[in-house]
Design an enzyme around this catalytic site. Structure first.
Site, PDB file in Angstrom:
ATOM      1  N   ARG A 172       0.942   4.350  -2.768  1.00 40.15           N
ATOM      2  CA  ARG A 172       0.948   5.775  -2.409  1.00 40.15           C
ATOM      3  C   ARG A 172       2.058   6.516  -3.154  1.00 40.15           C
ATOM      4  NH1 ARG A 172      -0.080   6.994   3.997  1.00 40.15           N
ATOM      5  NH2 ARG A 172      -2.165   6.057   4.194  1.00 40.15           N
ATOM      6  N   LYS A 189       0.825  -1.209   0.000  1.00 42.42           N
ATOM      7  CA  LYS A 189       0.000   0.000   0.000  1.00 42.42           C
ATOM      8  C   LYS A 189       0.862   1.263   0.000  1.00 42.42           C
ATOM      9  CE  LYS A 189      -4.330  -1.812   1.767  1.00 42.42           C
ATOM     10  NZ  LYS A 189      -5.514  -1.559   2.596  1.00 42.42           N
TER      11      LYS A 189
END
Length: 290
Positions: free
Chosen positions: A113, A109
């Site tokens: 980003r 994750k």
């Protein structure tokens, strides 16, 4: 218009399918949803769908989290997106120090980003910490997590249960804050944290609240941190992943290890006081008679 993507699994042909819903209004100003079904791995389908909207909200899960690079590429080519909300809906991956296998999920994750930021795509990261639907599992770490209600006789607690690790929000409330944040200039290129004070409790406080609800004291079995680590090593998936997350949150207290600062984020209930969220106390009430 806004778009949101989720995924279904087609085991017969082993392919992933995305479902894109476009929110719009008809001539009577009523909200309508236009559903577009396509293949997440079909770049042109993604581009065509994204060109029809202004905002993209991703809700892909599991192994497909890493495949959001394909959504990023499609957004970049489409060139019309005002905001992208990647599939987060958990903890702040930039500020949590997890152990494996949870650490791998966190890294994925974080990589998404950084990819969003590198492409200059306007974003908002929605940090909801956890869904209320997982609360029953949290209170049943080594018991029947499929039970209709939290245990009323015995609860296994990881660590000393003092860190403020229980932050659970009703799924509908998370959705409401997501929609609010998606089109708010104040949240542009920021993280939005859904952390209502009444729903930010330690494990001990959560168990105490449950005891008050059922009118009795339950037996509490505390499992030391080093013992939890051993159980993680011995467990198979998906229990191994769930326990590694629980260790990170409830034993190490990683959810509450930082202060939300205006430089990188803001708190949802302060931004949107008009949203009537469900308290943990209210949520637990439904299980009392089970």
């Amino acid at each position: 218009m806004e778009a949101f993507t989720t995924e279904e699994y087609c085991f017969k042909c082993m392919c992933s399918i995305f479902c894109c819903g476009c929110l719009d209004r008809d001539k009577d100003n009523d909200i309508i949803v236009i559903v577009i079904v396509g293949d997440l791995h079909n770049h042109q389908q993604l581009v065509n769908a994204i060109k029809q909207v202004d905002i993209v909200i991703s809700a892909v899960g599991g192994d497909l989290v890493a495949h959001q690079v394909k959504i990023i590429a499609a957004i970049k080519e489409a060139g019309n997106i005002k905001r992208f909300l990647p599939s987060e809906f958990g903890v702040d991956m930039d500020r949590v120090h997890a152990i494996e296998p949870a650490a791998s999920l966190c890294r994925t994750k974080v990589e998404i980003r950084r990819a969003i930021e590198a492409e200059g795509i306007p974003y908002t990261y929605l940090v909801s910490n956890g869904f209320a639907g997982y609360l029953n599992y949290i209170l049943n770490n080594f018991g029947d997590s499929s039970s209709a209600s939290p245990p009323k006789d015995k609860i296994v607690i990881l660590g000393d249960a003092n860190p403020k690790g229980v932050r659970k929000e009703l799924e509908e409330d998370i959705a409401a804050y997501t929609i609010k944040a998606a089109d708010d200039l104040r949240t542009l290129n920021k993280s939005v944290y859904v952390t209502p004070p009444t729903n930010t409790l330690s494990y001990n406080e959560t168990v105490s609240l449950w005891e008050k609800k059922i009118g009795k004291t339950v037996e509490k079995i505390y499992v030391p941190g080093d013992e939890v680590l051993k159980k993680i090593q011995e467990a198979s998936m998906p229990l191994k992943l769930l326990l590694s997350l629980a260790y990170t949150f409830f034993v190490k207290g990683e959810i509450a290890n930082f202060e939300i600062k205006a430089s990188f984020g803001m708190e949802a209930t302060e931004l949107y006081p008009d949203v009537k969220y469900t308290t943990l106390d209210e949520y637990l009430s439904q299980f009392v008679s089970n």
